[in-house]
Structure formats: structure tokens, C-alpha cells
Design a protein around this motif. Structure first.
Motif, mmCIF file in Angstrom:
data_model
loop_
_atom_site.group_PDB
_atom_site.id
_atom_site.type_symbol
_atom_site.label_atom_id
_atom_site.label_comp_id
_atom_site.label_asym_id
_atom_site.label_seq_id
_atom_site.Cartn_x
_atom_site.Cartn_y
_atom_site.Cartn_z
ATOM 1 N N ASP A 1 28.772 43.273 35.844
ATOM 2 C CA ASP A 1 28.417 42.513 37.034
ATOM 3 C C ASP A 1 28.403 41.012 36.784
ATOM 4 N N GLN A 2 28.501 40.602 35.529
ATOM 5 C CA GLN A 2 28.451 39.176 35.241
ATOM 6 C C GLN A 2 29.596 38.438 35.912
ATOM 7 N N GLU A 3 30.778 39.068 35.950
ATOM 8 C CA GLU A 3 31.923 38.445 36.612
ATOM 9 C C GLU A 3 31.650 38.254 38.095
ATOM 10 N N ASN A 4 31.020 39.268 38.706
ATOM 11 C CA ASN A 4 30.685 39.149 40.119
ATOM 12 C C ASN A 4 29.646 38.065 40.345
ATOM 13 N N ASP A 5 28.674 37.937 39.426
ATOM 14 C CA ASP A 5 27.664 36.893 39.561
ATOM 15 C C ASP A 5 28.314 35.517 39.504
ATOM 16 N N TRP A 6 29.243 35.348 38.547
ATOM 17 C CA TRP A 6 29.956 34.075 38.440
ATOM 18 C C TRP A 6 30.743 33.799 39.724
ATOM 19 N N MET A 7 31.368 34.839 40.254
ATOM 20 C CA MET A 7 32.169 34.692 41.460
ATOM 21 C C MET A 7 31.295 34.265 42.637
ATOM 22 N N ALA A 8 30.134 34.872 42.743
ATOM 23 C CA ALA A 8 29.224 34.533 43.841
ATOM 24 C C ALA A 8 28.802 33.071 43.752
ATOM 25 N N SER B 1 37.721 24.430 40.354
ATOM 26 C CA SER B 1 37.832 25.842 39.991
ATOM 27 C C SER B 1 39.297 26.258 39.869
ATOM 28 N N THR B 2 39.534 27.225 38.999
ATOM 29 C CA THR B 2 40.869 27.813 38.858
ATOM 30 C C THR B 2 40.927 29.113 39.645
ATOM 31 N N VAL B 3 41.973 29.257 40.426
ATOM 32 C CA VAL B 3 42.174 30.472 41.217
ATOM 33 C C VAL B 3 43.248 31.298 40.534
ATOM 34 N N ARG B 4 42.940 32.561 40.272
ATOM 35 C CA ARG B 4 43.898 33.455 39.618
ATOM 36 C C ARG B 4 43.716 34.859 40.182
ATOM 37 N N PRO B 5 44.723 35.707 40.061
ATOM 38 C CA PRO B 5 44.555 37.097 40.490
ATOM 39 C C PRO B 5 43.399 37.748 39.735
ATOM 40 N N LEU B 6 42.603 38.501 40.465
ATOM 41 C CA LEU B 6 41.467 39.170 39.851
ATOM 42 C C LEU B 6 41.980 40.226 38.869
ATOM 43 N N PRO B 7 41.528 40.198 37.617
ATOM 44 C CA PRO B 7 42.042 41.139 36.611
ATOM 45 C C PRO B 7 41.951 42.602 37.033
ATOM 46 N N LYS B 8 40.904 42.951 37.788
ATOM 47 C CA LYS B 8 40.739 44.344 38.202
ATOM 48 C C LYS B 8 41.826 44.809 39.164
ATOM 49 N N LEU B 9 42.576 43.841 39.726
ATOM 50 C CA LEU B 9 43.626 44.195 40.680
ATOM 51 C C LEU B 9 45.012 44.175 40.039
ATOM 52 N N ILE B 10 45.057 44.025 38.714
ATOM 53 C CA ILE B 10 46.322 43.981 37.993
ATOM 54 C C ILE B 10 46.445 45.217 37.105
ATOM 55 N N LEU C 1 35.356 41.204 49.073
ATOM 56 C CA LEU C 1 35.339 41.653 47.679
ATOM 57 C C LEU C 1 35.082 43.155 47.608
ATOM 58 N N GLU C 2 34.155 43.608 48.433
ATOM 59 C CA GLU C 2 33.849 45.043 48.453
ATOM 60 C C GLU C 2 35.043 45.844 48.955
ATOM 61 N N SER C 3 35.741 45.306 49.955
ATOM 62 C CA SER C 3 36.902 46.023 50.491
ATOM 63 C C SER C 3 38.038 46.085 49.472
ATOM 64 N N LEU C 4 38.058 45.118 48.541
ATOM 65 C CA LEU C 4 39.055 45.134 47.475
ATOM 66 C C LEU C 4 38.642 46.033 46.313
ATOM 67 N N GLY C 5 37.417 46.559 46.407
ATOM 68 C CA GLY C 5 36.930 47.456 45.365
ATOM 69 C C GLY C 5 36.462 46.755 44.115
ATOM 70 N N VAL C 6 36.141 45.470 44.235
ATOM 71 C CA VAL C 6 35.732 44.715 43.042
ATOM 72 C C VAL C 6 34.271 44.313 43.072
ATOM 73 N N LYS C 7 33.575 44.673 44.118
ATOM 74 C CA LYS C 7 32.147 44.371 44.177
ATOM 75 C C LYS C 7 31.450 45.523 44.862
ATOM 76 N N GLU C 8 30.762 46.317 44.105
ATOM 77 C CA GLU C 8 30.099 47.487 44.651
ATOM 78 C C GLU C 8 28.595 47.320 44.547
ATOM 79 N N ILE C 9 27.890 47.956 45.447
ATOM 80 C CA ILE C 9 26.432 47.915 45.418
ATOM 81 C C ILE C 9 25.962 48.852 44.322
#
Length: 379
Positions: free
Chosen positions: A216-223, A333-342, A201-209
Motif C-alpha cells: 500500500d505504500q505505493e498507493n499512499d505515495w500516489m494519494a 512529478s514524473t508520470v509513467r505507466p503504473l507498473p501493475k498495468l504492465i 484507481l480502483e476501477s483500474l484494479g490498483v487501489k483496493e479497500i
């Protein structure tokens, strides 16, 4: 052919129903030729004469995958390792993971119990044989024995691992240490998977420290979704084959989930990936995992990371046993392209999907190549 159909094999009649009992059962009957049911068309067979002679001579058919050092991923070189990880997922869809932190004793105990399970008499193994692909514990054969027109030279033991308290009581109790050993292994590989997904996720640039914020709520849900995701440990047994140039241990396919962590048989090669238009044999590295991108991660990354075709060869001298820990999101769960990558430059490339759709698809038409993923593509 129906269940009553027979085939002559070295003077012996082989009933069609016998094939459902597994390759190991066939071999225990002393077959000396590969039954027609396992013979692939010429165009799909491995060219073992060429491939193996080149391997033995140090030719170009062997592939050294990118190596990711898990220990460095946790250290000061994390940013560099993340770049290397992203490159591997984009170019190969595979990498070797070293210094993963799982004790060698845990791995050796798993290798031992896996071998001993397939050394049990058929009467013990068959207690767990059924045709239900949704069964949480299943001993089976081929790739999809319900739909495969041609069977592949493989038996397997499938163990659903999430959640352990739910499934553990139904796991085989013979060998007597199987439950404890496999449960310990599943917990450690799940931890490793979660750490790898964090890095991906971090390498995709969608989860940063960074400090917590509304974003961050989306990342929390993802985790949480990753934590509660499906895990299946598959013990693969590829018995020695009298005519390995006629068949395959597994046909070309991609994995359905997010990531697969594979323990190769370190003494017997067999895994090949399709790269650069050729089938290349992955060289085993001692005390490492081969990790590959699944269809769901390709969808999730909107096509940036690739699930890559791979297959398994068999050989005439040795039984090969490998262990795959397959990880995906939860079954509902539903799998879809991450909005941040579109964006305009990278439009959405895949439809939403879920695990139930995958199971329904392969149960009805089988699973070959990347045919399921192809049904999810928009562009």
C-alpha cells in the motif's frame, strides 16, 4: 505578418498587435467579419450547416455521454458504477457527472463572476494579459497565442490554484468577489477530483479497500502526489462571432493532465468530441460536470483510458462562457505507466514524462491534436 502589419476589416485597418488584446476587444470595436488571422483552412472548419441542422432536427450529431452518478459511487452500488466509469473512460474518454455534491449556489456565483470579469472594460482585463504560459495568473486569447499561426475565437482567464495561499493574492481583485468565489469553487472541485481519482484507481484494479500492507505504500505515495498536484481553473469566453463557420473557439486537442472537470454553458452548446470518426456535440445536462481523461491519465493507465480529441464551436448570436478545472500531478512529478498495468500481454506503451517537458514542448512548437502525447509513445 509583423506587429505593424494591417488588415482591412469592413473598411477598418486592424493591426496585428490588436489580435493579442483578445477577441472580446475586437468585438467591442464593432467588427462585422472574421479577420483572416482567425479563418481556418476549409478542411479544418466546422460544417455548421450540416451539423447544426441535424442538431435542431434531433439528428445523430448530438451525443449523450455516459452518466456517472457521484452519489451512487459513494453508496452500495459502487462496484457497478466503477465498471460503468471504466467503460466510459475506455470508450469515450469523457463522461457526465451528476449528483456531484457541489452546491448550486457555488456554481451560480462562479458563473456570475466569470461573466462579470469579461464584461469589465478592456483596461481592467489587460492588467492580467501577458505572453508567459507559466504565469500563474493570466488573461489571454486563442489557444497558444505565442505559436498559433491561426488564432481561435476564445479569450480566457487562467487561475493557478495550488497552493491557494501562494496564488490568491495575485488573482484579479475586480470583480470584488472573484477571489472568494473562485477560491471556494477550486477547493470543492479539488475534493471532487480526488474522489474521482480514487474511484479511477480502483476501477483500474490498483487501489483496493484492504488493510494497510507494504504494497500500500505505493498507493499512499500516489494519494499524496494527487493531493499536491497542480490545479488550474480556466474561465473560457467565446464571444458571439459574425462568421462562426470560418473559425473555432478551440481547435481539436486533448488535455495534458489527469482529469478535467468542465462546467458547460447550459444555455449555449459548443463542446464537441471526436468519436466514431465524427465530431459530435455534447448535450449539456443541468447541474453536471463534463469530465474528460487527460494525456497523463492515458500514460498512467498504459493506454487503457484514452484522452480524446475535442474542440469548441462558436455561434453568431450568443457569448458562451465555460469553466474548466484542470488537474494534473505536481509540476515536478514524473508520470509513467503504473507498473501493475504492465505485463507480457500489455507491454509498456509510453515513456516517462513530466509537466516541465509538456510546457517546453508547447512553448516551442505549439499544441495541436495529441502531438505531445505522440512524442511519448513507445509502441
Amino acid at each position: 505578418m509583423g506587429l505593424a502589419a494591417v488588415e482591412s476589416n469592413n473598411g477598418h485597418e486592424v493591426e496585428e498587435s490588436t489580435y493579442q488584446r483578445g477577441v472580446k476587444h475586437l468585438c467591442e470595436g464593432g467588427i462585422e467579419r472574421v479577420p483572416r488571422k482567425y479563418v481556418f483552412p476549409v478542411s479544418e472548419r466546422p460544417h455548421l450547416g450540416t451539423e447544426r441542422s441535424d442538431v435542431c432536427c434531433g439528428g445523430n450529431w448530438n451525443l449523450k455521454l455516459p452518466v456517472i452518478d457521484f452519489a451512487q459511487l459513494q453508496g452500495s452500488n459502487r462496484s457497478q458504477v466503477l465498471e460503468h466509469l471504466a467503460d466510459a473512460c475506455e470508450e469515450y474518454g469523457f463522461f457526465q457527472l451528476v449528483n456531484h455534491g457541489i452546491p448550486s449556489q457555488v456554481i451560480e456565483e462562479l458563473r456570475s463572476v466569470g461573466r462579470r470579469f469579461f464584461e469589465l472594460p478592456y483596461e481592467e482585463r489587460c492588467k492580467y494579459m501577458n505572453l508567459d504560459m507559466r504565469s500563474p495568473v493570466r488573461c489571454g486569447t486563442s489557444f497558444n497565442q505565442n505559436k498559433d499561426q491561426i488564432l481561435c475565437w476564445r479569450d480566457f482567464l487562467k487561475l493557478s490554484c495550488h497552493s491557494l495561499p501562494q496564488h490568491l493574492p495575485s488573482w484579479p481583485s475586480n470583480p470584488s468577489d472573484l477571489r472568494e468565489v473562485a477560491a471556494n469553487y477550486s477547493l470543492k472541485t479539488k475534493f471532487l477530483y480526488l474522489k474521482l481519482m480514487e474511484a479511477i484507481l480502483e476501477s483500474l484494479g490498483v487501489k483496493e479497500i484492504a488493510p494497510k500492507s507494504m504494497e500500500d505504500q505505493e498507493n499512499d505515495w500516489m494519494a499524496k502526489d494527487l493531493e499536491n498536484g497542480s490545479q488550474i481553473v480556466m474561465v473560457n469566453c467565446y464571444p458571439a462571432c459574425p462568421e462562426p463557420d470560418l473559425t473555432l473557439g478551440m481547435p481539436p486537442h486533448s488535455d495534458y493532465g489527469m482529469l478535467t472537470l468542465l462546467l458547460q454553458d447550459e444555455s449555449v452548446q459548443g463542446l464537441q468530441i471526436h468519436h466514431g470518426g465524427r465530431w459530435l456535440t455534447v448535450e449539456p445536462i443541468s447541474n453536471s460536470f463534463v469530465v474528460n481523461v487527460g494525456d497523463h491519465l492515458e500514460i498512467f493507465s498504459n493506454g487503457r483510458f484514452k484522452s480524446v480529441l475535442h474542440r469548441v464551436l462558436v455561434n453568431s448570436s450568443s457569448t458562451r462562457i465555460s469553466f474548466a478545472s484542470l488537474h494534473s500531478l505536481s509540476l515536478d512529478s514524473t508520470v509513467r505507466p503504473l507498473p501493475k498495468l504492465i505485463d507480457e500481454a500489455n507491454p509498456r506503451r509510453y515513456k516517462d514524462t513530466d509537466f516541465a517537458s509538456f510546457l517546453n514542448y508547447i512553448s516551442s512548437v505549439g499544441h495541436k491534436g495529441k502531438n505531445f502525447l505522440d512524442t511519448r509513445k513507445l509502441t
